[in-house]
Write an enzyme that holds these catalytic residues in place. Structure first.
Site: not given
Ligand code: LLP
Length: 428
Positions: A239, A357
């Site tokens: 992290g 798309c």
């Protein structure tokens, strides 16, 4: 070191011009700097050297064999979450005895594979999983080390989709349940319950969530020891943040100054699982402008040949990545300027999009970019972590190639996929 920098008007990776690489490998292409990876790894190593620390590179952030090999050669261990990641770590020359295995859904076949390879430790996320590991260990006549992954219910202030340490998340075991398991640890006689693990989410821009989690765990360790269980390892997960905007962010020594005193108080060896910190800013994605288009409503699009299938972070998390032309007559600002009214002469506000798309196939919305034209190259920065590993061939787009730079040399470390690769394994 700054692995990616403009010298004059053109972007370099170490001592190689990016446009030279692209003229040989094409676009889209991921380009990584070996020396940036090493520098990041060593910065962590030095910051935490006051205690016995094992750095386990988080394979999910970048699982390319050549990248893992660089880290294996430095002595790094590996954090894996699947049999496939373990396979990659071993194939790259990683030492299985320095591998930790996390994940909420380890399957029996993956547990067996990890047992066969004598990995260092399983990070266990549920009682059911502990029972499976205990049974499979007995069958294999092994006594694997196990850490309980604790869910401390702490908000690490990350994007909601990458937070893992809150009580509503699927990860880990809550403290009271961990206490119960510890009291009943005699039931799990085929495992060596000798560690506690926590991973709060990613990226975390302050050290405070780690401190709060470790304080909660400190009390648990005391209880374990009272029950006769010696907890030798504390694994604080990953992290650690990187800068996506050019702004200064905290560095390993800042994390270490607050985390190490707690680890010392625990009298534990430390394990950490950095991914993004090591590889995030060690890689860029290079794309070529296919078209530019302006609608009658005045909206400007830069359509490039990389898309959400190559780098899904902006679509999935609204993640910000700096984007700038590889050859730019206007200097990229040190820090991204959020003020859209400050757009300089020669620049325009554009949406940078790919050919897929979906409207979510957008790398940047209303972004100030020097004016570009068909054929220009764009660098998408901070793409080394969770870039290629999260890529797909959606819209039947062959996946990009990956290139590694070392000084003034470069080589392809993963070939661009072909149309044949797209249909491999399919039967008519
Ligand atoms: N350890 C565990 C148990 C993890 O789940 C993770 C990341 C890490 C370590 C490494 O975290 P890092 O040091 O790289 O922050 N795809 C998202 C990030 C998901 C992180 C998943 N777990 C993104 O692109 O931001």
């Amino acid at each position: 070191m700054d692995a990616f920098e403009y010298r004059g008007k053109t972007l370099f990776c170490e001592d190689v011009r990016i446009d030279d690489i692209i003229s040989q490998v094409g676009t889209p292409a991921y380009i990584y700097s070996k020396n940036a990876i090493l520098a990041q790894y060593h910065e962590l190593e030095i910051a935490f050297q006051d205690v016995d620390t094992t750095i386990c590179f988080s394979v999910k952030s970048n699982s390319n064999l050549s990248i893992c090999k660089i880290l294996a050669e430095e002595g790094s261990g590996f954090d894996v979450v699947s049999g496939g990641e373990l396979f990659r770590a071993i194939k790259a020359g990683g030492d299985p005895s320095r591998v930790v295995f996390a994940g909420v859904g380890k399957m029996d076949r993956e547990i067996k594979y990890a047992l066969e390879n004598d990995i260092f430790m399983f990070n266990v996320e549920s009682v059911a999983e502990l029972e499976h590991i205990n049974k499979l260990a007995e069958e294999a006549d092994k006594t694997p080390r196990v850490a309980l992954r604790i869910n401390p219910d702490i908000d690490a202030n990350t994007h909601a989709k990458t937070t893992t340490g809150k009580k509503e998340n699927k990860f880990g075991i809550d403290l009271s349940e961990a206490e119960k398991i510890i009291k009943q640890s005699a039931r799990y006689s085929n495992v060596d319950l000798c560690g506690l693990h926590v991973h709060l989410g990613s990226p975390i821009y302050t050290v405070d969530p780690y401190v709060r989690a470790l304080r909660k765990i400190l009390a648990l360790i005391q209880n374990c020891r009272n029950e006769g269980l010696d907890i030798e390892y504390i694994n604080i997960g990953g992290g650690y943040c990187i800068s996506y905007t050019g702004e200064k962010v905290i560095r390993p020594k800042d994390y270490a100054s607050k985390i190490l005193p707690l680890v010392k108080e625990m009298q534990c060896n430390l394990i950490m699982e950095p991914g993004r910190f090591i590889i995030g800013n060690s890689g860029v994605l290079i794309s070529q402008v296919i078209y530019t288009k302006e609608t009658i409503h005045g909206k400007k699009f830069v359509i490039c040949d990389a898309a959400m299938n190559d780098l899904i972070r902006p679509a999935l998390y609204d993640a910000f990545h700096r984007i700038w032309p590889v050859n730019a007559s206007i200097k990229m600002p040190e820090v991204e300027n959020p003020d859209k009214t400050m757009v300089k002469k020669g620049m325009e506000l554009v949406d940078i999009v790919g050919p897929v798309c979906e409207s979510s196939d957008t790398f940047a919305t209303y972004r100030a970019l020097p004016k570009v034209k068909e054929g220009d190259l764009l660098a998408i920065f901070s793409a080394g972590a969770y870039g290629f590993t999260m890529s797909s061939s959606y819209n039947s787009r062959p996946r990009a190639c990956e290139v590694l730079v070392d000084g003034d040399q470069f080589r392809i470390i993963r070939k661009r996929e072909t149309y044949e690769d797209l249909v491999r394994g399919e039967d008519l």
